[in-house]
Scaffold this motif. Structure first.
Motif, mmCIF file in Angstrom:
data_model
loop_
_atom_site.group_PDB
_atom_site.id
_atom_site.type_symbol
_atom_site.label_atom_id
_atom_site.label_comp_id
_atom_site.label_asym_id
_atom_site.label_seq_id
_atom_site.Cartn_x
_atom_site.Cartn_y
_atom_site.Cartn_z
ATOM 1 N N PHE A 76 0.832 -1.198 0.000
ATOM 2 C CA PHE A 76 0.000 0.000 0.000
ATOM 3 C C PHE A 76 0.867 1.247 0.000
ATOM 4 N N SER A 77 0.495 2.210 -0.830
ATOM 5 C CA SER A 77 1.231 3.474 -0.820
ATOM 6 C C SER A 77 0.761 4.317 0.359
ATOM 7 N N LEU A 78 1.657 5.145 0.831
ATOM 8 C CA LEU A 78 1.332 6.020 1.952
ATOM 9 C C LEU A 78 0.216 6.988 1.564
ATOM 10 N N THR A 79 0.218 7.436 0.324
ATOM 11 C CA THR A 79 -0.823 8.348 -0.155
ATOM 12 C C THR A 79 -2.198 7.703 -0.075
ATOM 13 N N LEU A 80 -2.296 6.456 -0.490
ATOM 14 C CA LEU A 80 -3.572 5.745 -0.448
ATOM 15 C C LEU A 80 -4.074 5.603 0.991
ATOM 16 N N ILE A 81 -3.194 5.316 1.893
ATOM 17 C CA ILE A 81 -3.590 5.159 3.296
ATOM 18 C C ILE A 81 -4.048 6.492 3.885
ATOM 19 N N ILE A 82 -3.361 7.569 3.541
ATOM 20 C CA ILE A 82 -3.752 8.895 4.045
ATOM 21 C C ILE A 82 -5.120 9.283 3.490
ATOM 22 N N ILE A 83 -5.363 8.992 2.217
ATOM 23 C CA ILE A 83 -6.675 9.276 1.629
ATOM 24 C C ILE A 83 -7.764 8.471 2.341
ATOM 25 N N ALA A 84 -7.473 7.206 2.650
ATOM 26 C CA ALA A 84 -8.442 6.378 3.381
ATOM 27 C C ALA A 84 -8.717 6.964 4.767
ATOM 28 N N CYS A 85 -7.688 7.475 5.426
ATOM 29 C CA CYS A 85 -7.880 8.105 6.738
ATOM 30 C C CYS A 85 -8.774 9.328 6.627
ATOM 31 N N LEU A 86 -8.541 10.128 5.601
ATOM 32 C CA LEU A 86 -9.322 11.353 5.452
ATOM 33 C C LEU A 86 -10.762 11.078 5.052
ATOM 34 N N LEU A 87 -10.970 10.100 4.174
ATOM 35 C CA LEU A 87 -12.324 9.841 3.683
ATOM 36 C C LEU A 87 -13.105 8.888 4.584
ATOM 37 N N GLY A 144 -11.980 7.385 7.514
ATOM 38 C CA GLY A 144 -11.750 7.604 8.933
ATOM 39 C C GLY A 144 -12.488 8.786 9.507
ATOM 40 N N LEU A 145 -12.650 9.829 8.717
ATOM 41 C CA LEU A 145 -13.279 11.049 9.240
ATOM 42 C C LEU A 145 -14.724 11.244 8.793
ATOM 43 N N ALA A 146 -15.214 10.414 7.881
ATOM 44 C CA ALA A 146 -16.593 10.563 7.392
ATOM 45 C C ALA A 146 -17.580 10.135 8.465
ATOM 46 N N PRO A 147 -18.731 10.684 8.574
ATOM 47 C CA PRO A 147 -19.177 11.943 7.995
ATOM 48 C C PRO A 147 -18.519 13.112 8.722
ATOM 49 N N PHE A 148 -18.288 14.160 8.001
ATOM 50 C CA PHE A 148 -17.501 15.272 8.527
ATOM 51 C C PHE A 148 -18.287 16.194 9.451
ATOM 52 N N THR A 149 -19.610 16.238 9.282
ATOM 53 C CA THR A 149 -20.417 17.113 10.134
ATOM 54 C C THR A 149 -21.441 16.288 10.882
ATOM 55 N N HIS A 151 -14.146 2.844 11.240
ATOM 56 C CA HIS A 151 -13.622 4.189 11.021
ATOM 57 C C HIS A 151 -12.225 4.366 11.614
ATOM 58 N N GLY A 152 -11.838 3.517 12.544
ATOM 59 C CA GLY A 152 -10.506 3.608 13.132
ATOM 60 C C GLY A 152 -9.459 2.782 12.421
ATOM 61 N N ALA A 153 -9.872 1.813 11.619
ATOM 62 C CA ALA A 153 -8.925 0.924 10.936
ATOM 63 C C ALA A 153 -7.918 1.661 10.053
ATOM 64 N N PRO A 154 -8.324 2.649 9.259
ATOM 65 C CA PRO A 154 -7.321 3.345 8.439
ATOM 66 C C PRO A 154 -6.223 4.010 9.267
ATOM 67 N N PHE A 155 -6.572 4.516 10.436
ATOM 68 C CA PHE A 155 -5.572 5.151 11.290
ATOM 69 C C PHE A 155 -4.606 4.121 11.873
ATOM 70 N N VAL A 156 -5.100 2.943 12.185
ATOM 71 C CA VAL A 156 -4.233 1.870 12.676
ATOM 72 C C VAL A 156 -3.277 1.429 11.570
ATOM 73 N N VAL A 157 -3.800 1.283 10.350
ATOM 74 C CA VAL A 157 -2.953 0.905 9.214
ATOM 75 C C VAL A 157 -1.899 1.982 8.950
ATOM 76 N N LEU A 158 -2.289 3.249 9.053
ATOM 77 C CA LEU A 158 -1.339 4.341 8.866
ATOM 78 C C LEU A 158 -0.230 4.285 9.911
ATOM 79 N N LEU A 159 -0.585 4.056 11.150
ATOM 80 C CA LEU A 159 0.410 3.952 12.214
ATOM 81 C C LEU A 159 1.367 2.787 11.955
#
Length: 75
Positions: A7-18, A20-25, A54-62
């Motif tokens: 996995f590329s770091l960019t892909l993991i960061i995008i997964a965290c943002l989309l 991991g943080l969804a829904p934003f409001t 929603h927490g899995a992408p952050f664990v993968v990023l870590l």
């Protein structure tokens, strides 16, 4: 842990943002579930699944960052 290298770091960061943080409001879902966990109100199985999902992408990023740091160390 070699699967992390696939996995590329960019892909993991995008997964965290989309995912991991969804829904934003009104607030990110993972933040809401973490607050519930620390306050002791995370008792429903669906809420636990939400935290896991929603927490899995952050664990993968870590894990990816730790693996990259370990690979960068001179031997």
């Amino acid at each position: 842990m070699a699967w992390l290298d696939e996995f590329s770091l960019t892909l993991i960061i995008i997964a965290c943002l989309l995912l991991g943080l969804a829904p934003f409001t009104p607030e990110p879902h993972v933040w809401e579930k973490l607050k519930m966990l620390f306050s002791g109100t995370l008792v429903k199985p669906l809420d636990m699944f939400d935290l896991l999902l929603h927490g899995a992408p952050f664990v993968v990023l870590l894990l990816k960052l730790l693996r990259m740091r370990q690979a960068a160390r001179p031997r």
